[in-house]
Design an enzyme around this catalytic site. Sequence first.
Site, mmCIF file in Angstrom:
data_model
loop_
_atom_site.group_PDB
_atom_site.id
_atom_site.type_symbol
_atom_site.label_atom_id
_atom_site.label_comp_id
_atom_site.label_asym_id
_atom_site.label_seq_id
_atom_site.Cartn_x
_atom_site.Cartn_y
_atom_site.Cartn_z
ATOM 1 N N ASP A 191 31.814 32.462 22.008
ATOM 2 C CA ASP A 191 30.863 31.505 22.531
ATOM 3 C C ASP A 191 31.718 30.361 22.976
ATOM 4 O OD1 ASP A 191 28.498 32.527 21.550
ATOM 5 O OD2 ASP A 191 28.257 31.358 19.957
ATOM 6 N N ILE A 192 32.791 29.922 22.355
ATOM 7 C CA ILE A 192 33.496 28.731 23.034
ATOM 8 C C ILE A 192 34.077 29.191 24.215
ATOM 9 C CG2 ILE A 192 35.481 27.131 22.443
ATOM 10 C CD1 ILE A 192 34.637 27.453 19.499
#
Length: 418
Positions: A191-192
């Site tokens: 996600d990051i």
Amino acid sequence: MRPLSVSTGIPPPLADIRVLDLTRVLAGPTCTMLLADLGADVIKVEELSKGDDTRSWTPPSAPLPKDSPPEAAHLPPESAYFMAANRNKRSITVNFKHRDGLEILHKLVKRSDVLVENFVPGKLSSIGLGWEDCKRINPRLVYASITGYGQTGPYRQAPGYDVVIEAEAGLMHITGEPDGPPCKVGVAVTDIMTGLYAHGAIMAGLRSVGQTDQGVWIDCNLFETQLAGLANIASNYLIAGDEASRHGTAHPSIVPYQVFPCKDGFLMIGAGNEKQFKLLTTIILQQPELAHDPRFSTNAARVANREELIDIISAALKRHDRTHWIDRLTGIGIPFGPINNISQTFSHPQAVARSSTVVVDHPRAGKVQMVAPPVTYNGKRMPVRRPPPWLSQHTAEVLRELGYSVDDIVRLRTARVV
């Protein structure tokens, strides 16, 4: 290069950019937070009753002082998870499935430079907020779609979850101990990474609009981001056909390069070349003959005899505590670091010296400590101008900017449009 003597910073480069943020959870909010950190006016649009999913991901949550704003008294405490990815933003709540709510969103599209969304492909198009719809309203719009698998292909309709993509795109296969099951990474790293890629793509999109006067549709997804994140592991397979495996904290091609146990904790040690290995054997292990032993005299030999060498190093390091070895290793030219818990991480001398956290005044939670934006410009960080917003904190403010009267806002609230 001399250190900067004056911390001048730079003006916020995106101060004239408005971002319409239709994202939830982590990848999208990370992207829009980075844009907000650079000065963009990020308007986060949330669902009326509960907002971003992460608002309910508690515990932990921030405390609620007795003097917190009464207009937010009906809300639960602010989630620590939500606060991690939503600084410097404004929050509004809009039911954009309602005709009047869709009109509000269309007005915001017309006045925005960037729209970021993370709905399943086709969902926003079905309600009049897809790329083609928004391009007709604002031909110069940068429209960024963040999805699990992208806008095309057989998995395009599948929702994107970090932990599933970690599994499906190879990361779990290479994470964990050799004799143990696959493991996920300790934070939602896919996600990051996707948020970082999307942030960079949006900056490129803004440059493109300046050059062509035409909007851009950005297709950014977790699956391909994780493929790119496999880095040398992907290259090993694509170029040489080498299938990867799990090595715990060790490196598949460098020995010794892993975590070792001490008497009271763990150290990461990476002797990545012959000079460093010789220093390790002579100064730390006090077994200089190891550097000349045919089993260990080259990196290729050490890889072939990995287990035997690791046992020798581990036995030596277990004789003393971590502090002893840190003192011995400091300054001799061998890369190393202690395995710190989170408390030790934030009390690390470098984190303290760099002021790596910042205290912000939150209207509901009081003074809250947060991780600071990690980049400096001419020696100065971008400021945290706004604390993470409470749900719907700025709805009336944004509606007034769009030309809605007090009576209009009351009507919209009564109808549960905002």
